[in-house]
Scaffold this active site. Structure first.
Site, PDB file in Angstrom:
ATOM      1  CB  SER A 182     -22.989  -8.437  46.809  1.00 37.38           C
ATOM      2  OG  SER A 182     -22.062  -7.186  46.758  1.00 37.38           O
ATOM      3  CD  GLU A 226     -11.607 -73.568  36.875  1.00 36.32           C
ATOM      4  OE1 GLU A 226     -11.269 -74.402  37.821  1.00 36.32           O
ATOM      5  OE2 GLU A 226     -11.442 -72.764  35.746  1.00 36.32           O
TER       6      GLU A 226
END
Lengths: 813, 91
Positions: free
Chosen positions: A503, A225
């Site tokens: 319940s 780069e």
């Protein structure tokens, strides 16, 4: 929250929005950045007007020159401010990272090699033959070699360890140090990163220091780069010229002349548009960057900033995270071809994506390897070996970050009470949780599968569900599912769906009665009752089977979930007393004491129900459920710990009696179909729940090691066509079966004795008593001693029920 | 009885307590209980940590939890009783 002294922590609000604002300020039409200068200019212009009489042209030229040099000076100053603000401030927002519980391994643990493999994969371990570096494992039949990774626990750091785990018959047989064969009694594997808190589209990264960037990577990066990185001052005119020529020759852009500094500036501050102005800005800013900061600082920032791939909504930035993402390795452990791949894809992470464009990526990687070879970064042999290596192994790339959205949602809700949203998205907190991936996987799998199975029957469609699983003894939330599509996120039914619990409330009724002197053999009247409340309609509750069962023993009324017996009992002992019991169990809120409360009109989420049942599961001790164990700052200092706490709310004796009755609900009551999933010997204690017209189906129960609550119903609250035992129970059963639960051996307190009763007379069986059952009683309350009519000897029995607490109190008097 | 898998953590917690590292001892015992959740001695040890930290309500509660799991262990019953008495005087 407390600010940590970390280098990135200077509270400067920066980010993409800031960069855009900076760009706007730089656009030619916007002169706001000259605001200060314009005042000065005005004065200067006035002075010059006097001189224009003699030398108008020269003066004009001088003025233009002055203005433009002032303007450009100010402009550069402005850019300088932008550069320094970002670079000196907090450069990156780090989202809070959430971890699962660490896996504890020891000889005798019920755990299969497959489970360990799955767990290691989830934690980002790589499965390969090179098991010498941290984060790798290798399986050979029933033996797994692991090299664990360093991890910073709240109690301190734990170092990477080389361990060998041997299994027999899906149990850990032995653990030893690899190589030395020194036996290890207990090993903790560093926990999996299961998610992070961030905006929907977000950048993620693992920050590295300069010393953590390996030479191989830096040399390769510079060779590819920016060959003159250490010589230039931010821009390299020769490179630009070379690139320009190359591009002219090719007729398109084939080469970029940007230095690393320019690339960093572009990533940090500028948009992707290709205009001359942006290029000029980029060059000025790169020069400024180099003026203020060292090459090493720039290199490190670049290595952390560069975009290297996409994982769904998460953008993978920096070499540290990319190395984990693509190779499941620390950056320092990458081979030449892996370094070449990372450096290669900088040019275009989408275009060279190894998953979608393997051929392009392969070519690019080999091109980089060629550069590495020609620059003597690798030798001939290394070059050959590297080019021959495959691009990427199957299943190697990590994906599915934020894999458990419902659990993460729970974590986030709890964190929001203590931390600000922006801190969760930026401060790099580490959140250690109680999530057990093994349990979570089973919950997700079986909730989805069982609901699909249930829908095969007519009249059932669009079923949804939720489940919570916790540790029986310490209240840690091990798993949570907010719907059948676990990975979808969205509406979290485990937390947000508040439904009548039916319940599931009954244990509170019977626990109250047992505390008032009733026994498991006390006769209850299961007969029709008409209730008339002021201003309300007449209410005639019914049993599920529409029948009356007459005189029934208390344990059976609970096990069979008889509504009429429960109503009659509840009215006798007092609805307000039952509500107080429910509250002591952990029910939130304060409902009005209407009789309908006794049949479960209270609306609760599965998570809230699980907190109530937690108190039953842990033998009467209220234990606040927890999903977070601790929060660490980015620098690993412990910010907050969520420790274990307990509070005894019910005497051990009454809880023992109640839990025995809840075991009867499974052995002979409404939940007997659980025997399809688990052997009777598991002795599960649990309760089914069904609401009007089969709208909600519930099951809550616990084994020796875990508590689970499951809800099944429809989002639109229309009838779902399933009862507690036909909807939620199969889900519960499938989940628990997959988890190989421990047997529930209830701890019998000293003041308990067992006696038989005749199921018909509910008294001690006679000589020919054929149908009898064995039940536990508080000492002295058994059927063979005296009549069990609570109205007669309530006082005496109550005294006994409180025996243990009194004894404890007695010690302090 | 053979020592369980969390025995080393228990030893470390005892050492941490002896040197006044109470937070450390607490974390070690919570970890030990994650591995052996029904070990009455470990619940008692956590009660001791709570006592040293001055959390006397929790000392009593952890002793009660230990008691509920202690079965026939007169020695443990005894130390639980003594610790509860001491905590109760100070709360």
């Amino acid at each position: 929250m407390a600010k940590s002294p970390q280098v990135w922590y200077i509270p400067v609000p920066v980010g993409r929005a800031e960069a855009t604002a900076a760009e706007q300020a730089q656009s030619p039409g916007d002169l706001s950045c000259f605001a200060q200068g314009s005042k000065y200019l005005k004065n200067t212009t006035e002075n010059m007007t006097k001189m224009t009489v003699r030398r108008p042209l020269i003066t004009l030229a001088a003025a233009i020159l002055l203005i433009s040099s002032l303007a450009s000076g100010l402009y550069v100053l402005r850019l300088d401010g932008v550069i320094r603000e970002k670079f000196d401030g907090k450069r990156w927002s780090l989202p809070a990272v959430v971890y699962a519980r660490p896996l504890e391994l020891y000889a005798g643990l019920a755990f299969s090699p497959k489970m360990l493999e799955d767990e290691l994969q989830l934690a980002g371990y790589r499965n390969d033959s090179d098991d010498s570096r941290p984060g790798g494992f290798r399986r050979q039949g029933d033996t797994i070699h692991i090299v664990s990774r360093d991890f910073q626990y709240p109690s301190g750091p734990e170092k990477s360890e080389r361990i060998t785990v041997r299994f027999t018959a899906d149990r850990v047989q032995a653990i030893e140090q690899t190589g030395t064969a020194v036996p290890l009694d207990l090993v903790r594997i560093d926990p999996a990163r299961i998610g992070s808190f961030h905006p929907i589209e977000h950048e993620d990264r693992l920050l590295l220091q300069r010393a953590e960037l390996p030479d191989l990577l830096i040399k390769t990066l510079l060779a590819v780069e920016d060959q003159h990185f250490f010589e230039h001052r931010g821009v390299a005119p020769s490179s630009i010229m070379r690139a320009l020529l190359a591009n002219l020759r090719a007729g398109s852009t084939v080469q970029g002349g940007s230095t690393l500094s320019q690339q960093l500036v572009k990533n940090f501050y500028l948009s992707n548009e290709r205009t001359l102005l942006r290029k000029i800005n980029e060059a000025i800013m790169a020069l400024l960057l180099e003026l203020h900061y060292s090459k090493d600082e720039i290199l490190t920032a670049y290595a952390n900033e560069i975009f290297l791939g996409q994982d769904g909504g998460r953008a993978v930035h920096g070499f540290g995270l990319a190395s984990q993402f693509y190779f499941r390795r620390d950056l320092a452990d990458l081979s030449a071809e892996q370094v070449a791949l990372l450096v290669g894809i900088i040019k275009g992470p989408t275009f060279f994506d190894p998953r979608k464009k393997p051929e392009d990526c392969h070519k690019r990687r080999d091109l980089v390897l060629g550069i590495m070879h020609s620059h003597d970064i690798i030798n001939e042999a290394e070059y050959r070996q590297a080019t021959a290596a495959p691009l990427i192994r199957d299943g190697q790339i990590m994906s599915g970050f934020n894999r458990f959205p419902a659990f993460l949602d729970l974590i986030k809700r709890q964190l929001r009470q203590e931390y600000r949203e922006e801190d969760l998205q930026s401060e790099g907190l580490k959140i250690l949780t109680t999530l057990d991936p093994q349990v979570q996987w089973q919950v997700e799998r079986h909730l989805a599968r069982t609901l699909t199975d249930l829908e095969k029957q007519a009249g059932r469609s669009q079923l949804e569900g939720a489940a919570v699983v916790t540790n029986r003894e310490n209240g840690e939330i091990l798993a949570l599912a907010g719907g059948r599509q676990a990975t979808a996120g969205g509406f979290n039914r485990a937390i947000e769906a508040k439904r009548p619990i039916g319940s599931l409330i009954k244990p509170a009724v019977y626990l109250t009665a047992l505390g008032q002197g009733y026994t498991l053999a006390s006769p209850l009247e299961d007969r029709a009752v008409v209730l008339q409340e002021k201003g309300a309609k007449t209410w005639r509750p019914e049993n599920y089977d529409k029948k009356e069962h007459g005189r029934v023993p208390l344990y059976l009324a609970l096990a069979n979930s008889y509504n009429l017996a429960t109503i009659n009992l509840g009215l006798k002992i007092g609805v307000d007393k039952v509500i107080a019991t429910a509250a002591a169990l952990g029910m939130p809120g304060k409902p009005e004491p209407y009789p309908s409360f006794l049949l479960g009109t209270a609306e609760m989420s599965p998570l809230e129900v699980s907190q109530m049942y937690q108190t039953l599961a842990s033998d009467g001790f209220f234990i606040p459920q927890r999903a977070i164990t601790s929060v660490l700052a980015a620098d690993n200092t412990l910010l907050k710990r969520f420790g274990l706490s307990v509070e005894q709310r019910f005497p051990a004796e009454t809880i023992f009696l109640l839990n025995t009755a809840l075991q009867r609900a499974i052995s002979e009551g409404t939940a007997h179909s659980l025997s399809r999933y688990l052997p009777a010997a598991t002795a599960v204690a649990g309760k089914t729940g069904t609401t009007d017209n089969l709208r909600d189906s519930w099951f809550a129960g616990f084994t020796g090691d875990r508590l689970a609550v499951v809800w099944v119903g429809r989002d639109d609250n229309t009838p779902a066509g399933v009862t507690g035992s036909s909807g939620a129970l199969p889900v519960w059963g499938e989940i628990m079966r997959a988890l190989h639960p421990q047997t529930l051996a209830l701890q019998q307190p000293p003041g308990i004795e067992w006696a038989k009763i005749d199921k018909q007379t509910l008294a001690a069986p006679g000589l020919f008593g054929a149908d009898s059952t064995l039940l536990p009683f508080l000492a002295g309350t058994g059927p063979d001693r005296e009549t069990i009519l609570p109205s007669l000897d309530t006082e005496k029995i109550e005294k006994k029920a409180k025996g243990v607490l009194n004894t404890v109190r007695g010690w302090f008097e | 009885m053979l020592p369980g898998p969390a025995h080393r953590l228990y030893n470390q917690a005892e050492a941490a307590m002896a040197s006044g590292q109470l937070e450390q001892a607490e974390m070690l015992m919570e970890r030990a209980l994650r591995i052996e959740p029904r070990n009455a001695l470990y619940w008692h040890t956590l009660a001791q940590v709570k006592y040293d930290k001055g959390e006397f309500e929790q000392t009593v509660q952890f002793c009660l939890k230990s008691e509920s799991l202690a079965r026939d262990n007169p020695e443990l019953h005894n130390v639980n009783r003594i610790l509860m008495e001491r905590a109760d005087k100070r709360r």
